[in-house]
Design an enzyme around this catalytic site. Structure first.
Site, mmCIF file in Angstrom:
data_model
loop_
_atom_site.group_PDB
_atom_site.id
_atom_site.type_symbol
_atom_site.label_atom_id
_atom_site.label_comp_id
_atom_site.label_asym_id
_atom_site.label_seq_id
_atom_site.Cartn_x
_atom_site.Cartn_y
_atom_site.Cartn_z
ATOM 1 N N ASN A 133 0.793 -1.227 0.000
ATOM 2 C CA ASN A 133 0.000 0.000 0.000
ATOM 3 C C ASN A 133 0.830 1.284 0.000
ATOM 4 O O ASN A 133 0.389 2.304 -0.525
ATOM 5 C CB ASN A 133 -1.003 0.002 1.153
ATOM 6 C CG ASN A 133 -0.351 -0.168 2.508
ATOM 7 O OD1 ASN A 133 0.645 -0.871 2.645
ATOM 8 N ND2 ASN A 133 -0.898 0.466 3.515
ATOM 9 N N GLU A 229 4.268 -4.653 12.444
ATOM 10 C CA GLU A 229 3.249 -3.630 12.191
ATOM 11 C C GLU A 229 2.081 -4.333 11.501
ATOM 12 O O GLU A 229 2.166 -4.688 10.332
ATOM 13 C CB GLU A 229 3.817 -2.524 11.299
ATOM 14 C CG GLU A 229 5.002 -1.795 11.873
ATOM 15 C CD GLU A 229 4.616 -0.857 13.006
ATOM 16 O OE1 GLU A 229 3.421 -0.547 13.149
ATOM 17 O OE2 GLU A 229 5.515 -0.448 13.753
ATOM 18 N N CYS A 263 -3.353 1.221 6.896
ATOM 19 C CA CYS A 263 -3.638 0.623 8.198
ATOM 20 C C CYS A 263 -4.165 1.653 9.190
ATOM 21 O O CYS A 263 -4.892 1.296 10.128
ATOM 22 C CB CYS A 263 -2.410 -0.091 8.749
ATOM 23 S SG CYS A 263 -0.910 0.891 8.736
#
Length: 457
Positions: A133, A229, A263
């Protein structure tokens, strides 16, 4: 590689296999030995040259980001333009590996005949695994600190966006990075992942991706340093005293940047019943004004999702929310890999639409009658990456800072805001460890305690 928007060919890249993992790790072992002996000022000089090259090549890198990820050219240009500064931040932090002196004479029975201090040194071989992303920034948030601290790195970028990673790696190689210090392996995580993370030569793993994959890495990696993460379902709380126009404008940005494939994207908005209707009246027109279309056009303000399968999944999730009793006020229609930005209200906070990470262009709005229920909703998922709260009450803001369980809490803005220098990472199922150059350099090093004995005990 093909464009997720129109299927056109973007580029070609070789796919690595298990034998390439061995070659890369053997080279990294050799590279790590040489690189750790390179003075910090020399490492910084090479990284600063790489930063200059990233600046010079930013327009080309932005085109690659947009083409292979479906991100708008405007967003891709913003991402690429941060690359050089991020490398510079890491380069500086790599020269600041301070230790501390130890007050050994505070230990009973020890006089002043000993001197103790701590010393930081590189971990050695670092494996970095990155998602699609943010194919430039999320690569550099791992790569630059690891190199600045004196480690060798084996990078496995997302299979959907390897070209950006390779262009960034070229900046480091062209800047004079020694052979073996950086390798890039493109291929399936199922083929390469376990071979990389379980190898005993690897001392540090830095991973950004799904919580399920992060849990798998934690199970199989063995005794290694981990930074994970992981997933999120980020909340924003809108209190009765909030500036609703500000809140609606921020959510209209924070829920739909990169087609919601972030996110720290806004997934849940928790509103007091007194302001829910007014908030939606302000939000919905702003969301309807988002222009989808060709990511290469400057007129497009939201691009495509990464694959047709992902777009279909998001479309189904929005439709299912409606079946489950929520109301879809706008959006949710799919055309290929593009899903129109959606606002969904009256969402049950315990429903999958709130509880599971959507990673798509939709925001769920749910009511909360009082402060306690709003905070309970904000904390009511398995995740804890980022959160926001809109209020004009300082006391309420302080209370939110104290009580919301998230790695970052934003007052009068959404969690979709990140300065590259700040510590960044989540709580609960969103992972552990911090990124940001200073934090990441610390996590890419190990602490050694040294004691000089003037005489025996």
């Amino acid at each position: 590689m093909t464009s997720p928007f129109d299927g056109s060919t973007v580029g070609t890249v070789g796919v690595a296999g298990p034998e390439d993992v061995e070659v890369a790790l053997a080279a990294a072992e050799r590279g790590a030995r040489a690189w750790r002996r390179t003075p910090a000022h020399e490492r910084m000089t090479i990284l600063l040259r790489a930063a200059d090259l990233a600046d010079q090549r930013a327009a080309k890198i932005a085109q690659t980001i947009s083409s292979e990820s479906g991100k708008t050219i405007t967003e891709a240009t913003g991402e690429a333009s941060r690359s050089g500064d991020l490398i510079r931040l890491a380069a500086f932090e790599g020269t600041q590996l301070y230790g501390e002196t130890l007050p050994l004479d505070a230990n009973r029975g020890t006089g002043q005949d000993k001197v103790g201090f701590t010393l930081r040194q590189p971990c050695g071989v670092v494996v970095a695994i990155t998602p699609f992303n943010y194919p430039a920034l999320l690569v550099l948030h791992k790569l630059a600190p690891a190199l600045a601290a004196g480690n060798a790195v084996v990078l496995k970028p997302a299979t959907a966006t390897p070209l950006t990673a390779l262009e960034l790696a070229e900046c480091f190689v062209d800047a004079g990075l020694p052979e073996g210090v950086l390798s890039v392996l493109v291929g399936s995580g199922g083929v390469l992942g376990d071979a990389l993370v379980t190898d005993p030569r690897v001392r540090k793993i830095s991973f950004t991706g799904s919580t399920a994959t992060g849990e798998h890495i934690a199970r199989v990696a063995g005794v290694k340093k981990l930074s994970l993460e992981l997933g999120a379902s980020c909340p924003v709380v809108v209190l009765p005293d909030a500036d609703l126009e500000l809140a609606a404008g921020a959510v209209a940005l924070g829920g739909y940047v990169n087609a919601g494939q972030v996110c720290i994207s806004v997934q849940r908005v928790i509103t007091h019943p007194e302001v829910t209707a007014d908030f939606l009246d302000a939000l919905v027109p702003k969301v309807r004004a988002i222009r989808t279309g060709d990511p290469s056009s400057p007129e497009t303000t939201m691009g495509s999702l990464i694959t047709t399968a992902e777009a279909e999944r998001v479309e189904r999730a929005i439709a299912q929310a409606g079946v489950d009793g929520a109301r879809v006020l706008t959006g949710g229609e799919r055309d290929g890999t593009v899903v129109t930005p959606a606002v969904v209200t009256d969402v049950d906070p315990k429903s999958p639409f709130s509880q599971q990470e959507l990673f798509g262009p939709a925001v769920a709005v749910s009511p909360a009658a009082d402060w306690e229920s709003a905070i309970a909703q904000a904390n009511g998922t398995a995740y804890g990456l980022g959160a926001g709260i809109f209020t004009s009450d300082v006391a309420g803001a302080v209370r939110a800072i104290r009580e919301i369980d998230a790695g970052s809490v934003h007052i009068n803005w959404t969690p979709l805001w990140r300065a590259d220098l700040m510590p960044y990472g989540g709580l609960k199922g969103s992972g552990y460890g911090k990124e940001g150059p200073r934090a990441a350099v610390s996590e890419m090093t190990e602490v050694k305690t040294v004691v000089l004995h003037g005489r025996p005990w």
